[in-house]
Structure formats: C-alpha cells, structure tokens
Design a protein around this motif. Structure first.
Motif, PDB file in Angstrom:
ATOM      1  N   LYS A 295       0.841  -1.205   0.000  1.00 11.58           N
ATOM      2  CA  LYS A 295       0.000   0.000   0.000  1.00 11.58           C
ATOM      3  C   LYS A 295       0.872   1.249   0.000  1.00 11.58           C
ATOM      4  O   LYS A 295       0.642   2.196  -0.752  1.00 11.58           O
ATOM      5  CB  LYS A 295      -0.924  -0.008   1.221  1.00 11.58           C
ATOM      6  N   GLY A 296       1.912   1.247   0.822  1.00 11.94           N
ATOM      7  CA  GLY A 296       2.836   2.380   0.861  1.00 11.94           C
ATOM      8  C   GLY A 296       3.548   2.588  -0.458  1.00 11.94           C
ATOM      9  O   GLY A 296       3.752   3.725  -0.899  1.00 11.94           O
ATOM     10  N   ARG A 297       3.925   1.493  -1.112  1.00 13.55           N
ATOM     11  CA  ARG A 297       4.598   1.593  -2.417  1.00 13.55           C
ATOM     12  C   ARG A 297       3.661   2.195  -3.460  1.00 13.55           C
ATOM     13  O   ARG A 297       4.069   3.048  -4.249  1.00 13.55           O
ATOM     14  CB  ARG A 297       5.080   0.208  -2.849  1.00 13.55           C
ATOM     15  N   LEU A 298       2.411   1.759  -3.465  1.00 10.46           N
ATOM     16  CA  LEU A 298       1.446   2.293  -4.430  1.00 10.46           C
ATOM     17  C   LEU A 298       1.143   3.764  -4.142  1.00 10.46           C
ATOM     18  O   LEU A 298       1.042   4.572  -5.069  1.00 10.46           O
ATOM     19  CB  LEU A 298       0.158   1.472  -4.411  1.00 10.46           C
ATOM     20  N   GLU A 299       1.016   4.111  -2.881  1.00  8.74           N
ATOM     21  CA  GLU A 299       0.747   5.506  -2.532  1.00  8.74           C
ATOM     22  C   GLU A 299       1.929   6.406  -2.868  1.00  8.74           C
ATOM     23  O   GLU A 299       1.734   7.579  -3.194  1.00  8.74           O
ATOM     24  CB  GLU A 299       0.393   5.622  -1.048  1.00  8.74           C
ATOM     25  N   SER A 300       3.140   5.871  -2.838  1.00  4.81           N
ATOM     26  CA  SER A 300       4.301   6.669  -3.228  1.00  4.81           C
ATOM     27  C   SER A 300       4.273   7.004  -4.720  1.00  4.81           C
ATOM     28  O   SER A 300       4.924   7.948  -5.159  1.00  4.81           O
ATOM     29  CB  SER A 300       5.607   5.954  -2.878  1.00  4.81           C
ATOM     30  N   GLU A 301       3.517   6.225  -5.486  1.00  6.93           N
ATOM     31  CA  GLU A 301       3.329   6.493  -6.911  1.00  6.93           C
ATOM     32  C   GLU A 301       2.054   7.289  -7.165  1.00  6.93           C
ATOM     33  O   GLU A 301       1.552   7.336  -8.288  1.00  6.93           O
ATOM     34  CB  GLU A 301       3.292   5.171  -7.696  1.00  6.93           C
ATOM     35  N   GLU A 302       1.501   7.852  -6.097  1.00  5.60           N
ATOM     36  CA  GLU A 302       0.302   8.700  -6.141  1.00  5.60           C
ATOM     37  C   GLU A 302      -0.938   7.953  -6.625  1.00  5.60           C
ATOM     38  O   GLU A 302      -1.788   8.501  -7.310  1.00  5.60           O
ATOM     39  CB  GLU A 302       0.556   9.962  -6.958  1.00  5.60           C
ATOM     40  N   ILE A 303      -1.038   6.687  -6.231  1.00  8.60           N
ATOM     41  CA  ILE A 303      -2.235   5.891  -6.488  1.00  8.60           C
ATOM     42  C   ILE A 303      -2.982   5.779  -5.168  1.00  8.60           C
ATOM     43  O   ILE A 303      -2.408   5.357  -4.157  1.00  8.60           O
ATOM     44  CB  ILE A 303      -1.876   4.492  -7.025  1.00  8.60           C
ATOM     45  N   GLU A 304      -4.248   6.157  -5.171  1.00 12.90           N
ATOM     46  CA  GLU A 304      -5.046   6.070  -3.953  1.00 12.90           C
ATOM     47  C   GLU A 304      -5.431   4.617  -3.726  1.00 12.90           C
ATOM     48  O   GLU A 304      -5.979   3.959  -4.616  1.00 12.90           O
ATOM     49  CB  GLU A 304      -6.286   6.949  -4.070  1.00 12.90           C
ATOM     50  N   VAL A 305      -5.133   4.111  -2.519  1.00 13.45           N
ATOM     51  CA  VAL A 305      -5.336   2.696  -2.204  1.00 13.45           C
ATOM     52  C   VAL A 305      -6.252   2.574  -0.989  1.00 13.45           C
ATOM     53  O   VAL A 305      -6.105   3.319  -0.018  1.00 13.45           O
ATOM     54  CB  VAL A 305      -3.994   2.005  -1.896  1.00 13.45           C
ATOM     55  N   PHE A 306      -7.166   1.621  -1.049  1.00  8.14           N
ATOM     56  CA  PHE A 306      -8.060   1.331   0.056  1.00  8.14           C
ATOM     57  C   PHE A 306      -7.819  -0.107   0.492  1.00  8.14           C
ATOM     58  O   PHE A 306      -7.799  -1.007  -0.346  1.00  8.14           O
ATOM     59  CB  PHE A 306      -9.517   1.510  -0.360  1.00  8.14           C
ATOM     60  N   ALA A 307      -7.639  -0.315   1.784  1.00 11.65           N
ATOM     61  CA  ALA A 307      -7.444  -1.663   2.326  1.00 11.65           C
ATOM     62  C   ALA A 307      -8.725  -2.090   3.028  1.00 11.65           C
ATOM     63  O   ALA A 307      -9.234  -1.370   3.886  1.00 11.65           O
ATOM     64  CB  ALA A 307      -6.276  -1.681   3.294  1.00 11.65           C
ATOM     65  N   THR A 308      -9.242  -3.246   2.639  1.00 14.37           N
ATOM     66  CA  THR A 308     -10.458  -3.746   3.287  1.00 14.37           C
ATOM     67  C   THR A 308     -10.125  -4.970   4.136  1.00 14.37           C
ATOM     68  O   THR A 308      -9.194  -5.717   3.823  1.00 14.37           O
ATOM     69  CB  THR A 308     -11.539  -4.118   2.252  1.00 14.37           C
ATOM     70  N   ASP A 309     -10.871  -5.140   5.198  1.00 19.67           N
ATOM     71  CA  ASP A 309     -10.741  -6.256   6.146  1.00 19.67           C
ATOM     72  C   ASP A 309      -9.450  -6.229   6.956  1.00 19.67           C
ATOM     73  O   ASP A 309      -9.125  -7.193   7.635  1.00 19.67           O
ATOM     74  CB  ASP A 309     -10.891  -7.620   5.443  1.00 19.67           C
ATOM     75  N   MET A 310      -8.710  -5.132   6.904  1.00 12.35           N
ATOM     76  CA  MET A 310      -7.438  -5.057   7.621  1.00 12.35           C
ATOM     77  C   MET A 310      -7.662  -5.052   9.133  1.00 12.35           C
ATOM     78  O   MET A 310      -6.982  -5.769   9.865  1.00 12.35           O
ATOM     79  CB  MET A 310      -6.653  -3.820   7.190  1.00 12.35           C
ATOM     80  N   HIS A 311      -8.600  -4.260   9.606  1.00 10.93           N
ATOM     81  CA  HIS A 311      -8.815  -4.170  11.049  1.00 10.93           C
ATOM     82  C   HIS A 311      -9.410  -5.465  11.611  1.00 10.93           C
ATOM     83  O   HIS A 311      -9.104  -5.859  12.734  1.00 10.93           O
ATOM     84  CB  HIS A 311      -9.707  -2.970  11.379  1.00 10.93           C
ATOM     85  N   THR A 312     -10.224  -6.135  10.830  1.00  8.05           N
ATOM     86  CA  THR A 312     -10.783  -7.415  11.263  1.00  8.05           C
ATOM     87  C   THR A 312      -9.668  -8.431  11.464  1.00  8.05           C
ATOM     88  O   THR A 312      -9.625  -9.138  12.472  1.00  8.05           O
ATOM     89  CB  THR A 312     -11.791  -7.948  10.223  1.00  8.05           C
ATOM     90  N   ILE A 313      -8.746  -8.498  10.519  1.00  6.87           N
ATOM     91  CA  ILE A 313      -7.646  -9.458  10.603  1.00  6.87           C
ATOM     92  C   ILE A 313      -6.655  -9.049  11.685  1.00  6.87           C
ATOM     93  O   ILE A 313      -6.091  -9.905  12.369  1.00  6.87           O
ATOM     94  CB  ILE A 313      -6.983  -9.628   9.225  1.00  6.87           C
ATOM     95  N   ASP A 314      -6.446  -7.748  11.909  1.00  6.52           N
ATOM     96  CA  ASP A 314      -5.583  -7.312  13.004  1.00  6.52           C
ATOM     97  C   ASP A 314      -6.171  -7.704  14.353  1.00  6.52           C
ATOM     98  O   ASP A 314      -5.447  -8.011  15.290  1.00  6.52           O
ATOM     99  CB  ASP A 314      -5.364  -5.802  12.956  1.00  6.52           C
ATOM    100  N   THR A 315      -7.488  -7.692  14.456  1.00 10.00           N
ATOM    101  CA  THR A 315      -8.149  -8.068  15.700  1.00 10.00           C
ATOM    102  C   THR A 315      -8.066  -9.571  15.938  1.00 10.00           C
ATOM    103  O   THR A 315      -7.817 -10.020  17.046  1.00 10.00           O
ATOM    104  CB  THR A 315      -9.634  -7.640  15.664  1.00 10.00           C
TER     105      THR A 315
END
Length: 138
Positions: A21-41
């Motif tokens: 996600k950080g790599r894509l955002e460094s190329e100015e691409i807007e990225v959305f992560a889904t289910d990340m907080h569920t899996i972190d929990t």
C-alpha cells in the motif's frame, strides 16, 4: 458519477498489505485496504474472509498491477543485489524456516504442546529452482 474499485492484491496479514500500500501511494495511487482491522483483531480469520484486500480506482488498476509485479519477492543481500544459489546459480531464493536437528524438533514440539511459538528455529535460504537449502555464508 459512481466510482468503481478493483482488487489488485490480497494478503494474509496486514503488515504485508501495508508495505505494498505504501509503495502504491508513493506512486500517487489512492489505495483502500479492506478487512485489515478485522484481521488485526483476530488473525485466525484471515483465510475465512479472504485476507486483506487492496483496492484501487478502476482507472489506476493497470498501473497498480505493474508496480506490484515490479516488486521483487525474492531475497537480496545487504547491497540490494539478488542472492544466487551455490548449486544452480539461480536467483529465485526465499528465506525459509527449517527444523533440521533433534534439538530443533524437540523445542518445536515442546512449544506446540504448550501452545507457544517455537523458541528454536533456524532460518535458511532455499532455491526455488533446484530446492537446495544453504546459509548465506556458504
């Protein structure tokens, strides 16, 4: 106008997803992560819900996929050069854990029985071309 999103990558854990996600955002691409907080929990549900999904706008999909493919998944040395297999000189080298002694097996079983993480675990490099396992100092 309705915006649509495309899933460009799926990861088992959020740490892996955050790196891409950080790599894509460094190329100015807007990225959305889904289910990340569920899996972190609760990381054990990752396979059940399909992992962390990275989504981008439809018009950015092709560029995002090219960037993701350019990320090298194989091991590199401290200078950023690919590690070569001592047997076949291949560059498809991964870092893998291995239990190759009675002591390692004993500690692994002890940790497994007590529901602990393995305390003794060796890491070796393995060539995906010829399956040779080796240490970096060989």
């Amino acid at each position: 106008m309705k915006e649509t999103f495309k899933t460009v990558a799926v990861f088992q854990y959020s740490a892996e997803a955050l790196i891409v996600k950080g790599r894509l955002e460094s190329e100015e691409i807007e990225v959305f992560a889904t289910d990340m907080h569920t899996i972190d929990t609760d990381p054990l549900v990752s396979n059940a819900i399909g992992g962390v999904k990275l989504k981008v706008r439809t018009e950015d999909e092709e560029q995002a996929l090219q960037i993701i493919q350019s990320i090298n998944e194989y091991s590199m040395n401290d200078e950023g050069n690919p590690i070569h297999c001592p047997k076949c000189n291949g560059e498809k080298i991964i870092l893998a854990s291995t239990i190759d002694s009675f002591k390692g097996l004993l500690f692994f079983l002890f940790g497994f029985i007590l529901f602990l993480l393995p305390m003794y675990q060796k890491m070796k490099y393995r060539c995906q071309d010829c399956n040779k396992e080796f240490n970096i100092d060989e």
